[in-house]
Write an enzyme that holds these catalytic residues in place. Sequence first.
Site, PDB file in Angstrom:
ATOM      1  N   GLU A  54       0.906  -1.228   0.097  1.00 26.28           N
ATOM      2  CA  GLU A  54      -0.064   0.045  -0.065  1.00 26.28           C
ATOM      3  C   GLU A  54       0.760   1.344   0.157  1.00 26.28           C
ATOM      4  O   GLU A  54       1.790   1.318   0.681  1.00 26.28           O
ATOM      5  CB  GLU A  54      -0.877   0.120   1.343  1.00 26.28           C
ATOM      6  CG  GLU A  54      -1.975  -0.789   1.437  1.00 26.28           C
ATOM      7  CD  GLU A  54      -2.802  -0.776   2.399  1.00 26.28           C
ATOM      8  OE1 GLU A  54      -3.591  -1.589   2.976  1.00 26.28           O
ATOM      9  OE2 GLU A  54      -2.861   0.500   2.989  1.00 26.28           O
ATOM     10  N   CYS A  72       2.969   8.332   1.674  1.00 26.02           N
ATOM     11  CA  CYS A  72       3.152   7.377   2.802  1.00 26.02           C
ATOM     12  C   CYS A  72       3.464   6.151   1.997  1.00 26.02           C
ATOM     13  O   CYS A  72       2.657   5.547   1.437  1.00 26.02           O
ATOM     14  CB  CYS A  72       1.991   7.281   3.747  1.00 26.02           C
ATOM     15  SG  CYS A  72       2.233   6.208   4.871  1.00 26.02           S
ATOM     16  N   CYS A 101       4.873  -7.333   8.230  1.00 26.37           N
ATOM     17  CA  CYS A 101       5.599  -6.753   9.262  1.00 26.37           C
ATOM     18  C   CYS A 101       5.437  -7.875  10.484  1.00 26.37           C
ATOM     19  O   CYS A 101       4.582  -8.705  10.522  1.00 26.37           O
ATOM     20  CB  CYS A 101       4.730  -5.553   9.645  1.00 26.37           C
ATOM     21  SG  CYS A 101       5.886  -4.724  11.061  1.00 26.37           S
ATOM     22  N   CYS A 135       2.460  -5.362  16.550  1.00 25.53           N
ATOM     23  CA  CYS A 135       1.538  -4.457  17.542  1.00 25.53           C
ATOM     24  C   CYS A 135       0.172  -4.784  17.446  1.00 25.53           C
ATOM     25  O   CYS A 135      -0.336  -5.082  16.432  1.00 25.53           O
ATOM     26  CB  CYS A 135       1.854  -2.894  16.943  1.00 25.53           C
ATOM     27  SG  CYS A 135       3.372  -2.324  16.916  1.00 25.53           S
ATOM     28  N   CYS A 163      -2.529  -2.846  15.143  1.00 26.56           N
ATOM     29  CA  CYS A 163      -2.383  -2.637  13.560  1.00 26.56           C
ATOM     30  C   CYS A 163      -2.599  -3.777  12.449  1.00 26.56           C
ATOM     31  O   CYS A 163      -2.241  -4.970  13.002  1.00 26.56           O
ATOM     32  CB  CYS A 163      -0.689  -2.165  13.643  1.00 26.56           C
ATOM     33  SG  CYS A 163      -0.097  -2.122  11.957  1.00 26.56           S
ATOM     34  N   SER A 168       9.261   6.271  10.392  1.00 24.49           N
ATOM     35  CA  SER A 168       8.667   6.064  11.637  1.00 24.49           C
ATOM     36  C   SER A 168       9.045   4.468  12.055  1.00 24.49           C
ATOM     37  O   SER A 168       9.054   3.869  11.472  1.00 24.49           O
ATOM     38  CB  SER A 168       7.006   6.153  11.453  1.00 24.49           C
ATOM     39  OG  SER A 168       6.409   5.953  12.699  1.00 24.49           O
ATOM     40  N   SER A 185       6.940   5.408  17.637  1.00 22.16           N
ATOM     41  CA  SER A 185       5.628   5.090  17.873  1.00 22.16           C
ATOM     42  C   SER A 185       5.737   4.583  19.390  1.00 22.16           C
ATOM     43  O   SER A 185       6.093   3.674  19.640  1.00 22.16           O
ATOM     44  CB  SER A 185       5.156   3.921  16.940  1.00 22.16           C
ATOM     45  OG  SER A 185       5.280   4.306  15.674  1.00 22.16           O
ATOM     46  N   HIS A 193       2.944   5.484  22.015  1.00 22.36           N
ATOM     47  CA  HIS A 193       1.558   4.847  22.242  1.00 22.36           C
ATOM     48  C   HIS A 193       1.146   4.425  23.777  1.00 22.36           C
ATOM     49  O   HIS A 193       0.252   3.969  24.172  1.00 22.36           O
ATOM     50  CB  HIS A 193       1.315   3.524  21.576  1.00 22.36           C
ATOM     51  CG  HIS A 193       1.208   3.763  20.015  1.00 22.36           C
ATOM     52  ND1 HIS A 193       1.018   4.747  19.171  1.00 22.36           N
ATOM     53  CD2 HIS A 193       1.901   2.831  19.025  1.00 22.36           C
ATOM     54  CE1 HIS A 193       1.325   4.707  18.048  1.00 22.36           C
ATOM     55  NE2 HIS A 193       1.788   3.739  17.849  1.00 22.36           N
ATOM     56  N   ASN A 239      -7.513   4.252  14.188  1.00 23.17           N
ATOM     57  CA  ASN A 239      -8.462   3.688  12.995  1.00 23.17           C
ATOM     58  C   ASN A 239      -8.738   2.354  13.548  1.00 23.17           C
ATOM     59  O   ASN A 239      -7.816   1.377  13.515  1.00 23.17           O
ATOM     60  CB  ASN A 239      -7.624   3.870  11.960  1.00 23.17           C
ATOM     61  CG  ASN A 239      -7.579   5.069  11.102  1.00 23.17           C
ATOM     62  OD1 ASN A 239      -8.803   5.847  10.871  1.00 23.17           O
ATOM     63  ND2 ASN A 239      -6.584   5.494  10.917  1.00 23.17           N
ATOM     64  N   CYS A 259      -3.456   2.090   7.636  1.00 25.79           N
ATOM     65  CA  CYS A 259      -2.520   1.181   8.208  1.00 25.79           C
ATOM     66  C   CYS A 259      -2.668  -0.185   7.673  1.00 25.79           C
ATOM     67  O   CYS A 259      -3.040  -1.143   8.651  1.00 25.79           O
ATOM     68  CB  CYS A 259      -2.332   1.195   9.866  1.00 25.79           C
ATOM     69  SG  CYS A 259      -2.383   2.983  10.383  1.00 25.79           S
TER      70      CYS A 259
HETATM   71  N1  SAH Z   1       6.712   0.354  11.916  1.00 24.73           N
HETATM   72  C1  SAH Z   1       6.768   1.705  12.062  1.00 24.73           C
HETATM   73  C2  SAH Z   1       5.971   2.324  10.629  1.00 24.73           C
HETATM   74  C3  SAH Z   1       4.709   1.887  10.641  1.00 24.73           C
HETATM   75  S1  SAH Z   1       3.248   2.186  11.275  1.00 24.73           S
HETATM   76  C4  SAH Z   1       6.265   2.276  13.362  1.00 24.73           C
HETATM   77  O1  SAH Z   1       5.850   1.349  14.153  1.00 24.73           O
HETATM   78  O2  SAH Z   1       6.375   3.324  13.544  1.00 24.73           O
HETATM   79  C5  SAH Z   1       3.051   3.795  11.148  1.00 24.73           C
HETATM   80  C6  SAH Z   1       2.336   4.327  12.314  1.00 24.73           C
HETATM   81  O3  SAH Z   1       0.813   4.277  12.630  1.00 24.73           O
HETATM   82  C7  SAH Z   1       2.875   3.873  13.845  1.00 24.73           C
HETATM   83  O4  SAH Z   1       2.599   4.798  14.829  1.00 24.73           O
HETATM   84  C8  SAH Z   1       1.758   2.928  14.307  1.00 24.73           C
HETATM   85  O5  SAH Z   1       1.954   2.492  15.384  1.00 24.73           O
HETATM   86  C9  SAH Z   1       0.498   3.650  13.575  1.00 24.73           C
HETATM   87  N2  SAH Z   1      -0.762   2.651  13.534  1.00 24.73           N
HETATM   88  C10 SAH Z   1      -0.579   1.394  13.357  1.00 24.73           C
HETATM   89  N3  SAH Z   1      -1.875   0.884  13.366  1.00 24.73           N
HETATM   90  C11 SAH Z   1      -2.767   1.800  13.435  1.00 24.73           C
HETATM   91  C12 SAH Z   1      -4.256   2.145  13.582  1.00 24.73           C
HETATM   92  N4  SAH Z   1      -5.065   0.915  13.496  1.00 24.73           N
HETATM   93  N5  SAH Z   1      -4.764   3.415  13.799  1.00 24.73           N
HETATM   94  C13 SAH Z   1      -3.750   4.409  14.204  1.00 24.73           C
HETATM   95  N6  SAH Z   1      -2.433   4.224  13.947  1.00 24.73           N
HETATM   96  C14 SAH Z   1      -1.926   3.024  13.661  1.00 24.73           C
END
Ligand code: SAH
Length: 340
Positions: A88, A101, A108, A112, A115, A187, A210, A212, A286, A329
């Site tokens: 994507e 982006c 991955c 997380c 995600c 990121s 990230s 969180h 999201n 994401c």
């Molecule tokens: N692996 C890297 C980059 C990809 S994720 C990282 O973790 O930073 C990019 C960002 O989107 C990260 O901050 C991740 O935690 C966030 N993210 C992932 N899923 C999400 C979701 N469902 N809603 C909001 N942010 C999300």
Amino acid sequence: MDLRSMTQDELITYMKEAGEPKFRAKQVFEWLHRHHVSTADEMTNLSLALREKLSPEITTVREETRQTSKTDGTIKFLYRLFDGQMIETVWMPHDYGNSVCISSQAGCRMGCSFCASTIGGLVRNLTPSEMLEQVYASMRTTGERVDNIVVMGTGEPFDNYDNVIRFIRLITDPAGYNLSARNITVSTCGIIPGILAFADEGLPVTLALSLHAPNDELRKKIMPVAHTYPLEDTIAACRTYFEKTGRRVSYEYSLMAGVNDGEREARELAALLGKDNCHVNLIPINPVAERSYKTSGSASVQKFKLILEKSSINVTIRRSAGSDIDAACGQLRRKHAQEG
Ligand code: SAH
């Protein structure tokens, strides 16, 4: 290695071995990185024989599907790679320019819990040219320039470190697209050796971390990486990044209702970052179909923001671009995999 992943010096060596003069390397580099051609056929100042030789060594991405937001012009591309993998890329027009982006991996393995990109695990790393092509292909489609790149799509950039660095060096090459490294954000979920190595690359790229969660206990529940790298050491690595590059670190904090969006967490976060010259980006999560997390209400988001601001922290709330089109994401890729 495919031609678009090569530096100019590597192309010179390649041409020498092919019995071609040195200036061919410059011509090919310009075709690939200034004109963003997708095939060797378009390299009209090369002989037919040379074009035929180069042809199999140029990889491109092919658009599988596209979704365009009716509300804000966001375009989400699903690109097919040479081996059938799907990735994507999101195109986001802003007042200050176009941002794209990009993904750094197909899938991955960071796990997380909120995600969508990690659900099927890691398939493979993307090559430098596959990252470049996400930028170039989206420009070919829109006919517009990219002003900012965020490496925030599927994948963990520091789990594919060498290719990501090579991508950044190529896209910032003055003989190629010549984007300023200042207009790039990478990121990471917090792989400390990656952050520290990145600080020594001499690239003024913005680092986004990230976060969180404001403590290890909560962070471990939602981000497996927290078991390997404690929060304190992660923040220390980000401070080192700031000291070495002069670039203010951006902390991403996705708000999940009842999980990490309370006043307690806000105060803890303010205490953690209050003395730093940094930026906090609050992202109402999201919701992902496979996960039970719910997005925070606007009242909790505002309250959270206010608490951070009282500690003089720069805070923004990320506007949810293209939320009408699965822009969250990894959800388009995921949907495609399920239907496939
Ligand atoms: N692996 C890297 C980059 C990809 S994720 C990282 O973790 O930073 C990019 C960002 O989107 C990260 O901050 C991740 O935690 C966030 N993210 C992932 N899923 C999400 C979701 N469902 N809603 C909001 N942010 C999300």
